[in-house]
Write an enzyme that holds these catalytic residues in place. Structure first.
Site, PDB file in Angstrom:
ATOM      1  N   ASP A  97       0.895  -1.235  -0.288  1.00  0.00           N
ATOM      2  CA  ASP A  97       0.049   0.057  -0.097  1.00  0.00           C
ATOM      3  C   ASP A  97       0.639   1.418  -0.077  1.00  0.00           C
ATOM      4  O   ASP A  97       0.241   2.218   0.240  1.00  0.00           O
ATOM      5  CB  ASP A  97      -0.893  -0.034   1.237  1.00  0.00           C
ATOM      6  CG  ASP A  97      -0.124  -0.092   2.733  1.00  0.00           C
ATOM      7  OD1 ASP A  97       1.140  -0.026   2.494  1.00  0.00           O
ATOM      8  OD2 ASP A  97      -0.739  -0.206   3.489  1.00  0.00           O
ATOM      9  N   GLU A 120       0.210  -9.212  -1.077  1.00  0.00           N
ATOM     10  CA  GLU A 120      -0.736  -8.617  -0.131  1.00  0.00           C
ATOM     11  C   GLU A 120      -2.027  -7.890  -0.730  1.00  0.00           C
ATOM     12  O   GLU A 120      -2.049  -6.616  -0.332  1.00  0.00           O
ATOM     13  CB  GLU A 120       0.223  -7.682   0.992  1.00  0.00           C
ATOM     14  CG  GLU A 120      -0.546  -7.485   2.334  1.00  0.00           C
ATOM     15  CD  GLU A 120       0.136  -6.744   3.125  1.00  0.00           C
ATOM     16  OE1 GLU A 120       0.957  -7.222   3.898  1.00  0.00           O
ATOM     17  OE2 GLU A 120      -0.221  -5.308   3.260  1.00  0.00           O
ATOM     18  N   GLU A 134      -2.815   5.111   2.355  1.00  0.00           N
ATOM     19  CA  GLU A 134      -2.662   3.679   1.997  1.00  0.00           C
ATOM     20  C   GLU A 134      -3.841   2.872   1.473  1.00  0.00           C
ATOM     21  O   GLU A 134      -3.891   2.079   0.657  1.00  0.00           O
ATOM     22  CB  GLU A 134      -2.076   2.944   3.032  1.00  0.00           C
ATOM     23  CG  GLU A 134      -0.802   3.205   3.402  1.00  0.00           C
ATOM     24  CD  GLU A 134      -0.595   4.592   4.502  1.00  0.00           C
ATOM     25  OE1 GLU A 134      -1.566   5.162   4.879  1.00  0.00           O
ATOM     26  OE2 GLU A 134       0.637   4.772   4.908  1.00  0.00           O
ATOM     27  N   HIS A 216       3.535   5.445  13.483  1.00  0.00           N
ATOM     28  CA  HIS A 216       4.086   6.247  12.421  1.00  0.00           C
ATOM     29  C   HIS A 216       3.130   6.885  11.460  1.00  0.00           C
ATOM     30  O   HIS A 216       3.256   7.496  10.495  1.00  0.00           O
ATOM     31  CB  HIS A 216       5.411   5.210  11.494  1.00  0.00           C
ATOM     32  CG  HIS A 216       4.590   4.324  10.816  1.00  0.00           C
ATOM     33  ND1 HIS A 216       3.957   4.383   9.559  1.00  0.00           N
ATOM     34  CD2 HIS A 216       4.458   3.069  10.945  1.00  0.00           C
ATOM     35  CE1 HIS A 216       3.485   3.445   9.106  1.00  0.00           C
ATOM     36  NE2 HIS A 216       3.668   2.416   9.862  1.00  0.00           N
ATOM     37  N   ARG A 218       0.211   8.497   9.321  1.00  0.00           N
ATOM     38  CA  ARG A 218      -0.096  10.048   8.926  1.00  0.00           C
ATOM     39  C   ARG A 218      -1.301  10.550   9.697  1.00  0.00           C
ATOM     40  O   ARG A 218      -1.468  11.658  10.292  1.00  0.00           O
ATOM     41  CB  ARG A 218      -0.192  10.111   7.494  1.00  0.00           C
ATOM     42  CG  ARG A 218       0.916  10.443   6.646  1.00  0.00           C
ATOM     43  CD  ARG A 218       0.834  10.627   5.160  1.00  0.00           C
ATOM     44  NE  ARG A 218       1.883  11.170   4.583  1.00  0.00           N
ATOM     45  CZ  ARG A 218       3.197  10.441   4.438  1.00  0.00           C
ATOM     46  NH1 ARG A 218       3.261   9.280   4.861  1.00  0.00           N
ATOM     47  NH2 ARG A 218       4.248  11.052   3.878  1.00  0.00           N
ATOM     48  N   HIS A 249      10.193   5.904  14.880  1.00  0.00           N
ATOM     49  CA  HIS A 249      10.263   6.015  13.581  1.00  0.00           C
ATOM     50  C   HIS A 249      11.014   7.270  13.021  1.00  0.00           C
ATOM     51  O   HIS A 249      10.882   8.198  13.874  1.00  0.00           O
ATOM     52  CB  HIS A 249       8.901   5.919  12.973  1.00  0.00           C
ATOM     53  CG  HIS A 249       8.725   5.651  11.500  1.00  0.00           C
ATOM     54  ND1 HIS A 249       9.209   6.807  10.607  1.00  0.00           N
ATOM     55  CD2 HIS A 249       8.307   4.742  10.970  1.00  0.00           C
ATOM     56  CE1 HIS A 249       8.810   6.127   9.351  1.00  0.00           C
ATOM     57  NE2 HIS A 249       8.340   4.834   9.475  1.00  0.00           N
TER      58      HIS A 249
HETATM   59  C1  UD1 Z   1       5.869   5.153   4.783  1.00  0.00           C
HETATM   60  C2  UD1 Z   1       4.515   4.443   3.831  1.00  0.00           C
HETATM   61  C3  UD1 Z   1       3.592   4.145   4.604  1.00  0.00           C
HETATM   62  C4  UD1 Z   1       4.362   2.848   5.416  1.00  0.00           C
HETATM   63  C5  UD1 Z   1       5.528   3.391   6.187  1.00  0.00           C
HETATM   64  C6  UD1 Z   1       6.231   2.108   6.930  1.00  0.00           C
HETATM   65  C7  UD1 Z   1       3.727   6.088   2.164  1.00  0.00           C
HETATM   66  C8  UD1 Z   1       2.870   7.391   1.729  1.00  0.00           C
HETATM   67  N1  UD1 Z   1       4.047   5.913   3.518  1.00  0.00           N
HETATM   68  O1  UD1 Z   1       5.329   6.013   5.784  1.00  0.00           O
HETATM   69  O2  UD1 Z   1       2.381   3.693   3.930  1.00  0.00           O
HETATM   70  O3  UD1 Z   1       3.543   2.210   6.459  1.00  0.00           O
HETATM   71  O4  UD1 Z   1       6.481   4.031   5.416  1.00  0.00           O
HETATM   72  O5  UD1 Z   1       7.277   2.691   7.939  1.00  0.00           O
HETATM   73  O6  UD1 Z   1       4.125   5.367   0.873  1.00  0.00           O
HETATM   74  N2  UD1 Z   1      12.695   8.844   6.967  1.00  0.00           N
HETATM   75  C9  UD1 Z   1      14.223   8.840   7.171  1.00  0.00           C
HETATM   76  N3  UD1 Z   1      14.797   7.612   6.902  1.00  0.00           N
HETATM   77  C10 UD1 Z   1      14.273   6.636   6.641  1.00  0.00           C
HETATM   78  C11 UD1 Z   1      12.877   6.625   6.516  1.00  0.00           C
HETATM   79  C12 UD1 Z   1      12.201   7.815   6.618  1.00  0.00           C
HETATM   80  O7  UD1 Z   1      14.707   9.778   7.715  1.00  0.00           O
HETATM   81  O8  UD1 Z   1      14.893   5.569   6.434  1.00  0.00           O
HETATM   82  C13 UD1 Z   1      12.015  10.188   7.229  1.00  0.00           C
HETATM   83  C14 UD1 Z   1      12.305  11.136   6.038  1.00  0.00           C
HETATM   84  O9  UD1 Z   1      12.364  12.430   6.502  1.00  0.00           O
HETATM   85  C15 UD1 Z   1      11.162  10.704   5.205  1.00  0.00           C
HETATM   86  C16 UD1 Z   1      10.126  10.610   6.133  1.00  0.00           C
HETATM   87  O10 UD1 Z   1      10.896   9.830   7.279  1.00  0.00           O
HETATM   88  O11 UD1 Z   1      10.840  12.186   4.167  1.00  0.00           O
HETATM   89  C17 UD1 Z   1       8.809   9.991   5.559  1.00  0.00           C
HETATM   90  O12 UD1 Z   1       8.996   8.685   4.806  1.00  0.00           O
HETATM   91  P1  UD1 Z   1       7.717   8.406   3.939  1.00  0.00           P
HETATM   92  O13 UD1 Z   1       8.358   7.131   3.372  1.00  0.00           O
HETATM   93  O14 UD1 Z   1       7.260   9.448   2.916  1.00  0.00           O
HETATM   94  O15 UD1 Z   1       6.808   8.339   4.994  1.00  0.00           O
HETATM   95  P2  UD1 Z   1       6.747   7.064   6.260  1.00  0.00           P
HETATM   96  O16 UD1 Z   1       5.641   7.825   7.008  1.00  0.00           O
HETATM   97  O17 UD1 Z   1       7.939   6.417   6.606  1.00  0.00           O
HETATM   98  N1  UDP Z   2      10.123  -3.397  12.435  1.00  0.00           N
HETATM   99  C1  UDP Z   2      11.486  -3.422  12.077  1.00  0.00           C
HETATM  100  N2  UDP Z   2      12.096  -2.329  13.406  1.00  0.00           N
HETATM  101  C2  UDP Z   2      11.522  -1.527  13.879  1.00  0.00           C
HETATM  102  C3  UDP Z   2      10.106  -1.618  13.644  1.00  0.00           C
HETATM  103  C4  UDP Z   2       9.276  -2.307  13.110  1.00  0.00           C
HETATM  104  O1  UDP Z   2      11.879  -4.004  11.689  1.00  0.00           O
HETATM  105  O2  UDP Z   2      12.079  -0.944  14.676  1.00  0.00           O
HETATM  106  C5  UDP Z   2       9.315  -4.289  11.517  1.00  0.00           C
HETATM  107  C6  UDP Z   2       8.251  -4.980  12.319  1.00  0.00           C
HETATM  108  O3  UDP Z   2       8.621  -6.034  12.737  1.00  0.00           O
HETATM  109  C7  UDP Z   2       7.094  -5.047  10.845  1.00  0.00           C
HETATM  110  C8  UDP Z   2       7.625  -3.981   9.959  1.00  0.00           C
HETATM  111  O4  UDP Z   2       8.678  -3.505  10.546  1.00  0.00           O
HETATM  112  O5  UDP Z   2       7.527  -5.995  10.126  1.00  0.00           O
HETATM  113  C9  UDP Z   2       6.361  -2.771  10.058  1.00  0.00           C
HETATM  114  O6  UDP Z   2       6.807  -1.663   9.638  1.00  0.00           O
HETATM  115  P1  UDP Z   2       5.982  -0.423   9.688  1.00  0.00           P
HETATM  116  O7  UDP Z   2       5.442  -0.373  11.111  1.00  0.00           O
HETATM  117  O8  UDP Z   2       6.990   0.837   9.428  1.00  0.00           O
HETATM  118  O9  UDP Z   2       5.146  -0.311   8.450  1.00  0.00           O
HETATM  119  P2  UDP Z   2       3.544  -0.788   8.390  1.00  0.00           P
HETATM  120  O10 UDP Z   2       3.516  -2.160   8.760  1.00  0.00           O
HETATM  121  O11 UDP Z   2       2.798  -0.347   9.227  1.00  0.00           O
HETATM  122  O12 UDP Z   2       3.362  -0.451   6.866  1.00  0.00           O
END
Ligand code: UD1
Ligand code: UDP
Length: 377
Positions: A97, A120, A134, A216, A218, A249
């Site tokens: 998603d 999925e 999502e 994490h 939105r 996160h």
């Molecule tokens: C994203 C996905 C969400 C998923 C989540 C899992 C979208 C819109 N969102 O949300 O569906 O559940 O990942 O965790 O696709 N950042 C870092 N380092 C990283 C990752 C993120 O610094 O390794 C910071 C950056 O500032 C980045 C921000 O987090 O711009 C947001 O990342 P983004 O992937 O846009 O959204 P998530 O909230 O991580």
């Molecule tokens: N996870 C991880 N390290 C962490 C937190 C979560 O490896 O510090 C794993 C967790 O076991 C799961 C996945 O990350 O498999 C979930 O990711 P996240 O919650 O970021 O995204 P979502 O599943 O909500 O899309």
């Protein structure tokens, strides 16, 4: 020979694609596997790639600090055509998603000469803004998909209701359970001394009971995450013997608030996002898990860990039905009430921690590989 292209970009996609990629790579006489990461996440994605030893063929390296949905969407769509041209895949795999998945699906449609396989598939809340974005990412991806790999009966039924014919849907279980089982085996076969889990083994060694927290989404930015933090602060006063461990996160909308509100409480351990094996270890030793994560809702029932869900909606009804997941939303009073009940009433706790596993038996990847193998090119 079938040419396969995997496109993903975030931590959860990588965890759930890893066992499938490994399974295809076991059969090089039938499959040529190419991997493209958008790197929508950077550090959190690289942790997973390192642990599962996955080497991408294309790294688009797109993450920007505090990126927006608009900028990310346009960056991905600009970069993918050259990847399709280079690989010319018969089958393109996306997961779940995220913005990466939805845009990669769209790019595969523009490319035309590939079949889109959605792993999925079929999860729904039918609430446009929850989870945001999502839910709509999933619905758009389903429209573009040729082969839908649905984890459960309920997700299959959603797709059928939307008019997708049964012969394009395969029910597989969730590949996250494959990843979880592989990782639990790795933990079991080691005593914690040689692996990456050394740090979390030491961190938790002198803690009797802890609650693991992740957040994490939105929908929880702003008021939601503040309310979750306030509930945790209050709970540390009511239960001073219990610790909270929070791998925070990296999204600044979460990280800044959590460090500001919880950074000075000695009963709360704020730690960086953990690599997958360390996080699985932390889940397996936790008393309860508080989360708004999708993946954690699927993993926790397999570990017999009660989950308090920090979201209004879930596209994982099986987890609620299994009883291990209870919904609190980001409601401060409700979180405090539910956590208190689970700490104070051990019979209630036991009744929720029965091991039930609605998401599969760890063979989802094998089923998907068998299905692709059975198809004419
Ligand atoms: C994203 C996905 C969400 C998923 C989540 C899992 C979208 C819109 N969102 O949300 O569906 O559940 O990942 O965790 O696709 N950042 C870092 N380092 C990283 C990752 C993120 O610094 O390794 C910071 C950056 O500032 C980045 C921000 O987090 O711009 C947001 O990342 P983004 O992937 O846009 O959204 P998530 O909230 O991580
Ligand atoms: N996870 C991880 N390290 C962490 C937190 C979560 O490896 O510090 C794993 C967790 O076991 C799961 C996945 O990350 O498999 C979930 O990711 P996240 O919650 O970021 O995204 P979502 O599943 O909500 O899309």
């Amino acid at each position: 020979m079938k040419r396969l292209l995997f496109i993903f970009g975030t931590r959860p996609e990588a965890i759930k694609m890893a066992p499938l990629i490994k399974e295809f790579q076991k059969d090089p006489s039938h499959f040529e596997v190419k991997i493209c990461i958008t790197a929508q996440h950077r550090e959190m994605l690289d942790q997973v790639l390192d642990f599962f030893d996955i080497e991408p063929d294309f790294d688009l390296n797109l993450m920007k600090k505090n990126q927006t949905l608009y900028s990310l969407t346009s960056a991905i769509i600009q970069e993918l055509p050259k990847v399709f041209d280079a690989v010319q895949p018969h089958y393109t795999f996306v997961h779940g998603d995220t913005t990466t998945s939805m845009v990669a699906g769209l790019a595969s449609f523009y490319y035309k000469k590939t079949k889109l396989c959605h792993i999925e598939a079929g999860l729904r809340t039918y609430n446009k803004y929850s989870p945001y974005p999502e839910e709509i990412n999933r619905q758009i991806t389903s429209l573009l998909t040729d082969l839908h790999y649905a984890p459960t009966k309920a997700s299959t039924q959603n797709l059928v209701k939307e008019g997708i014919s049964n012969d394009r849907i395969v029910i597989t279980g969730n590949t996250v359970i494959d990843a979880l089982f592989l990782t639990l085996e790795t933990i079991k076969s080691d005593d914690g001394k040689n692996l990456d889990i050394k740090e979390v083994v030491e961190l938790t060694a002198n803690i009797n009971n802890y609650i693991l927290v992740t957040a994490h989404r939105r929908e929880n930015f702003g008021e939601g995450i503040r309310s979750i933090c306030e509930a945790i602060n209050t709970l540390t006063k009511s239960f001073p013997d219990i610790r909270f461990i929070i791998p925070v996160h990296l999204n600044p909308n979460i990280k800044n608030v959590v460090y500001q509100l919880l950074g000075n409480n000695k009963n709360i351990l704020l730690i960086p996002p953990q690599d997958y094996i360390s996080f699985v270890y932390l889940m397996s030793k936790a008393y309860i898990i508080l989360t708004d994560s999708g993946g954690v809702q699927e993993e926790a029932p397999s570990l017999g860990k009660p989950v308090i869900l920090l979201r209004d909606t879930t596209e994982r009804p099986e987890a609620l039905e299994s009883g291990t997941v209870i919904k609190a939303s980001a409601n401060k009073d409700k979180i405090i009430q539910l956590v208190s009940e689970l700490i104070e009433d051990s019979d209630y706790y036991q009744s929720l921690s029965q091991i039930k596993n609605p998401y599969g038996d760890g063979t989802a990847s094998k089923r998907i590989v068998q299905h692709i193998k059975s198809l004419n090119q």
